[in-house]
Design a protein around this motif. Structure first.
Motif, mmCIF file in Angstrom:
data_model
loop_
_atom_site.group_PDB
_atom_site.id
_atom_site.type_symbol
_atom_site.label_atom_id
_atom_site.label_comp_id
_atom_site.label_asym_id
_atom_site.label_seq_id
_atom_site.Cartn_x
_atom_site.Cartn_y
_atom_site.Cartn_z
ATOM 1 N N UNK B 109 4.491 7.978 11.716
ATOM 2 C CA UNK B 109 3.300 7.841 12.548
ATOM 3 C C UNK B 109 2.132 7.415 11.656
ATOM 4 N N UNK B 110 1.635 6.202 11.841
ATOM 5 C CA UNK B 110 0.470 5.793 11.044
ATOM 6 C C UNK B 110 -0.692 6.783 11.230
ATOM 7 N N UNK B 213 0.569 0.917 7.357
ATOM 8 C CA UNK B 213 1.860 0.784 8.054
ATOM 9 C C UNK B 213 3.017 0.751 7.049
ATOM 10 N N UNK B 214 2.827 0.002 5.985
ATOM 11 C CA UNK B 214 3.876 0.002 4.949
ATOM 12 C C UNK B 214 3.872 1.323 4.198
ATOM 13 N N UNK B 279 11.748 4.270 10.946
ATOM 14 C CA UNK B 279 11.066 3.276 11.770
ATOM 15 C C UNK B 279 9.601 3.684 11.962
ATOM 16 N N UNK B 280 8.739 2.733 11.812
ATOM 17 C CA UNK B 280 7.302 2.987 12.018
ATOM 18 C C UNK B 280 6.982 2.868 13.505
ATOM 19 N N UNK B 281 6.205 3.809 13.993
ATOM 20 C CA UNK B 281 5.784 3.753 15.394
ATOM 21 C C UNK B 281 4.970 2.474 15.611
ATOM 22 N N UNK B 298 6.285 0.571 21.887
ATOM 23 C CA UNK B 298 6.448 1.980 21.511
ATOM 24 C C UNK B 298 7.161 2.778 22.597
ATOM 25 N N UNK B 299 6.898 2.435 23.850
ATOM 26 C CA UNK B 299 7.454 3.242 24.942
ATOM 27 C C UNK B 299 8.981 3.252 24.909
#
Lengths: 244, 314
Positions: B109-110, B213-214, B279-281, B298-299
């Motif tokens: 989660x960023x 994000x990274x 996995x990044x949101x 995202x959903x």
């Protein structure tokens, strides 16, 4: 004349020499028979001969040696330094030795299924140990040990875990066991190697019980088939393949 | 041959035969004993079983569960000793575990992701000091839809000490890093990180065009790499006790005790790192101010994640 010669020669030999020869002969014969008797006596302990136990009517019960001492005991804490008391160590060792008596000695001596283990395992571990992991955790279904049964092991290392308040919450007991016993199955004695860890924790009443385990067992001799199985508690049932 | 000679030969045969027989039998017995006496008998039957405790402590062992792992920038658990950072959570990761599938997924989660009340997600841990971890978990649950059972939080110094006590982490660094702020200077490729280096690696966001994000993805990678590092050491039960004690000394826990953490750790050590997705949101610049809001992607990702704690279609 010729027929009398040996007798004459023998008569001509000094009496001492004749006596000495007879004594040597008797000694050699006695020693040779002693060796043979010893060897066959040793063989009878290997369970390879039924005839060796024909005089079992008055034979005393075969000896069981259960020699698994306590080893190093350490405690590590997620909080303040903690100690694992001698009483706690002894309680853990009692569970370990009771487990060996119930899960190994009893079935090997009687060829009967293991009885109630609820005093040694908590509910979760009990279900697994008597279910999918039964062939691994318990020494059932194996040839009955009729001779001396040795259950020996390296000193059991105990590592206790304390929580963030310093209270002991569980302990691991590391097993390295070598179990050997003579059976009536011709060929070779039964041998079991069991290694791994038991995880123990006190229940609500303070009694230490096995809550988990990570065990590997190898069995050989006594006519066992060389089949292999792997079972993982908590994993998918499909990961458990076969039995002994 | 004389009669005496024949008698002597007979006596000799009587003596030698049992001896030869005895030696022969003794040799056979010795050979058998040696064969069985070897540490691993030939043709041995091997069994292996692992009792995994993690699932027992969530009610139903085969049910999926979610863990929130949080890293804050606090320099101490005492706010008076952490002037540089009040303890904002710049590492927020929801770890879903599915014991039946023996798989897991980490959703990163960023930190700027918008929370349920419009704040950045990283601030929920400091907005309610009396209930910091559960308040944070509730906010993250609101964002992701994942019911979070356990929370584990670590701050800067604890993170460094914990990694050092674990013996460091082997990691394959995916991209060059050169950031004077975090101190991360790494070439891509396999390397071993000590505590300070692991912290630098986890903090660096300036080496990347998409910044945090990274960074959050790298933090997830570090979690997986730490697991792989520990697994490679093949820890015994006693080793796991020491690992959990180390973890417990340097973290704050919610929803789980140290004993349960041990079983969870034992279970985690059975997971194949290859079965853990990271996995990044998906978020974009559509939130309030500098907040990031979940994108349309995202959903479906979260639906895939929350139904059984692992991603199958993403």
């Amino acid at each position: 004349m010729d027929g009398a010669t040996p007798r004459a020669i023998r008569r001509d030999q000094p009496e001492r020499s004749r006596l000495l020869l007879g004594h040597r002969t008797r000694v050699v014969v006695a020693v040779s028979f002693a060796i043979v008797a010893t060897v066959f006596a040793g063989c009878s302990g290997g369970g390879s001969s039924d005839s060796s136990s024909t005089s079992s009517t008055a034979a005393p019960a075969a000896k069981t040696n259960l020699a698994v001492p306590m080893g190093e005991v350490v405690a590590d804490s997620a909080g303040p330094p903690a100690q694992f008391t001698p009483e706690q160590s002894q309680a853990v060792m009692k569970v370990v030795t009771d487990y060996l008596a119930v899960a190994t000695v009893f079935p090997l001596r009687t060829a009967k299924p293991v009885g109630d283990l609820s005093g040694l395992f908590d509910a979760g571990a009990l279900a697994a140990a008597t279910g999918v992991d039964r062939p691994v955790v318990l020494d059932e279904g194996l040839p009955k040990v009729t001779g001396v049964l040795d259950v020996v092991g390296q000193p059991v290392r105990i590592v206790a875990l304390a929580d963030q308040n310093g209270g002991i919450v569980l302990a691991t007991a590391t097993l390295d066991l070598d179990i050997q016993g003579a059976t009536k199955v011709p060929g070779s004695p039964l041998r079991i190697l069991r290694r791994g860890d038991l995880v123990l924790a006190p229940d609500a009443g303070g009694a230490w019980k096995v809550t988990g385990y990570n065990l590997a067992v190898a069995r050989a001799g006594a006519g066992l088939d060389p089949t292999t199985t792997t079972a993982a508690v908590g994993a998918t049932p499909q990961s458990a393949k076969g039995t002994r | 041959m004389t009669r005496q000679g024949r008698r002597r030969r007979a006596v000799a045969a009587l003596v030698v035969s049992p001896l030869l027989c005895g030696i022969l039998v003794a040799g056979l017995v010795s050979a058998a004993w040696l064969a069985l006496g070897s540490p691993q008998p030939a043709g041995a039957t091997w069994f292996q079983v692992t009792k995994l405790g993690s699932a027992r402590f969530i009610g139903q062992p085969d049910q999926p569960f979610f863990v929130l792992a949080v890293g804050t920038g606090a320099r101490s658990d005492d706010p008076n000793e952490s002037h540089d950072d009040p303890g904002l959570a710049d590492a927020v990761h929801v770890i879903g575990v599915n014991p039946a599938l023996n798989a897991a997924t980490i959703i990163d989660i960023p930190r700027d992701t918008e929370g349920p009340t419009g704040q950045k997600i990283n601030s929920y841990i400091v907005s309610n000091p009396e209930n910091d971890l559960r308040g944070m978990a509730d906010a993250v649950s609101d964002v992701t839809g994942a019911p979070i059972s356990y929370v584990i939080r670590v701050n800067f110094p604890n993170f460094v000490q914990m990694i050092d006590e674990m013996g460091g982490v082997d990691i394959d660094i995916p991209a060059p890093m050169n950031d004077e702020f975090s101190g991360a200077v790494f070439d891509p490729g396999p390397t071993h990180l000590n505590g300070d280096q692991a912290l630098s690696f986890s903090r660096d966001r300036h080496s990347f065009t998409n910044g945090d994000l990274t960074r959050t993805s790298n933090q997830g990678l570090l979690l997986i790499s730490a697991l792989a590092t520990l697994k490679a050491r093949n820890p015994s039960g006693g080793d796991t006790v020491r690992l959990i004690a180390t973890l417990g000394r340097h973290t704050k826990l919610d929803g789980i005790g140290v004993g349960e953490l041990f079983h969870l750790g034992e279970y985690a050590l059975t997971l194949d790192p290859a079965n853990i997705k990271n996995v990044v949101l998906p978020v974009g610049n559509s939130g309030n101010g500098t907040n990031l809001a979940k994108t349309g992607d995202a959903a479906s990702l979260l639906a895939d994640f929350t139904d059984d704690a692992v991603l199958q279609n993403h």
